[in-house]
Scaffold this motif. Sequence first.
Motif, PDB file in Angstrom:
ATOM      1  N   LYS A 221     -91.996 -12.670 154.426  1.00 26.43           N
ATOM      2  CA  LYS A 221     -91.345 -13.085 155.798  1.00 26.43           C
ATOM      3  C   LYS A 221     -91.872 -12.381 156.661  1.00 26.43           C
ATOM      4  O   LYS A 221     -91.832 -11.217 156.868  1.00 26.43           O
ATOM      5  N   ARG A 222     -92.204 -13.238 157.769  1.00 30.33           N
ATOM      6  CA  ARG A 222     -93.006 -12.668 158.913  1.00 30.33           C
ATOM      7  C   ARG A 222     -92.302 -12.394 159.992  1.00 30.33           C
ATOM      8  O   ARG A 222     -91.135 -13.115 159.903  1.00 30.33           O
ATOM      9  N   GLY A 223     -92.598 -11.902 161.029  1.00 30.88           N
ATOM     10  CA  GLY A 223     -91.951 -11.549 162.199  1.00 30.88           C
ATOM     11  C   GLY A 223     -91.383 -12.962 162.911  1.00 30.88           C
ATOM     12  O   GLY A 223     -90.283 -12.938 163.526  1.00 30.88           O
ATOM     13  N   ASN A 224     -92.160 -14.189 162.572  1.00 28.83           N
ATOM     14  CA  ASN A 224     -91.738 -15.305 163.385  1.00 28.83           C
ATOM     15  C   ASN A 224     -90.500 -15.944 162.540  1.00 28.83           C
ATOM     16  O   ASN A 224     -90.245 -17.234 162.753  1.00 28.83           O
ATOM     17  N   GLY A 225     -90.117 -15.389 161.505  1.00 27.36           N
ATOM     18  CA  GLY A 225     -89.098 -16.071 160.579  1.00 27.36           C
ATOM     19  C   GLY A 225     -89.837 -16.891 159.394  1.00 27.36           C
ATOM     20  O   GLY A 225     -89.015 -17.395 158.637  1.00 27.36           O
ATOM     21  N   ARG A 226     -90.975 -17.140 159.523  1.00 23.54           N
ATOM     22  CA  ARG A 226     -91.760 -17.952 158.668  1.00 23.54           C
ATOM     23  C   ARG A 226     -92.276 -17.168 157.353  1.00 23.54           C
ATOM     24  O   ARG A 226     -92.511 -16.101 157.254  1.00 23.54           O
ATOM     25  N   TYR A 227     -92.225 -17.883 156.206  1.00 21.47           N
ATOM     26  CA  TYR A 227     -92.928 -17.290 155.050  1.00 21.47           C
ATOM     27  C   TYR A 227     -94.160 -17.633 154.788  1.00 21.47           C
ATOM     28  O   TYR A 227     -94.658 -18.541 155.082  1.00 21.47           O
ATOM     29  N   GLU A 228     -94.901 -16.496 154.491  1.00 19.79           N
ATOM     30  CA  GLU A 228     -96.093 -16.567 154.216  1.00 19.79           C
ATOM     31  C   GLU A 228     -96.606 -16.382 152.652  1.00 19.79           C
ATOM     32  O   GLU A 228     -96.064 -15.315 152.150  1.00 19.79           O
TER      33      GLU A 228
ATOM     34  N   GLN B 248     -88.560  -5.017 154.065  1.00 18.95           N
ATOM     35  CA  GLN B 248     -89.301  -6.528 154.308  1.00 18.95           C
ATOM     36  C   GLN B 248     -88.699  -7.326 152.981  1.00 18.95           C
ATOM     37  O   GLN B 248     -88.185  -7.116 151.824  1.00 18.95           O
ATOM     38  N   GLU B 249     -88.569  -8.667 153.620  1.00 18.34           N
ATOM     39  CA  GLU B 249     -87.926  -9.539 152.706  1.00 18.34           C
ATOM     40  C   GLU B 249     -89.180 -10.525 152.010  1.00 18.34           C
ATOM     41  O   GLU B 249     -90.262 -10.976 152.667  1.00 18.34           O
TER      42      GLU B 249
ATOM     43  N   ASN C   2     -83.178 -11.706 147.906  1.00 13.40           N
ATOM     44  CA  ASN C   2     -81.992 -11.102 148.626  1.00 13.40           C
ATOM     45  C   ASN C   2     -81.406  -9.996 147.629  1.00 13.40           C
ATOM     46  O   ASN C   2     -80.285  -9.495 147.673  1.00 13.40           O
TER      47      ASN C   2
END
Length: 92
Positions: free
Chosen positions: A60-67, A81-82, A25
């Motif tokens: 953070k990917r488009g589906n809200g999940r982190y990779e 991008q987060e 953040n």
Amino acid sequence: MDTAIEPTAGQNERRPVQVTVTVNNQPVILPSRELTGLEIKQAAIAQGVPIDTGFQLSVKRGNGRYEVVDDDEQIRVHPNQEFLAVPPDDNS
């Protein structure tokens, strides 16, 4: 009359690319669009984000999940991008 058109200063040079993302953040300015996970952490540390290079970095990917992004994995970043960096033993 001389009609030759000479390029203005910097016309033939590529502008340096800077991409602002967030890590935990906090805004981080990256010097390129393609960096490794380690380079992203190093840039964040240099700009005052309280992490270290041993932290696990995720994007953070488009589906809200982190990779997870490995240290030697090169990724293409885009503005806003987060990223999330956590200690390796943090399972939250």
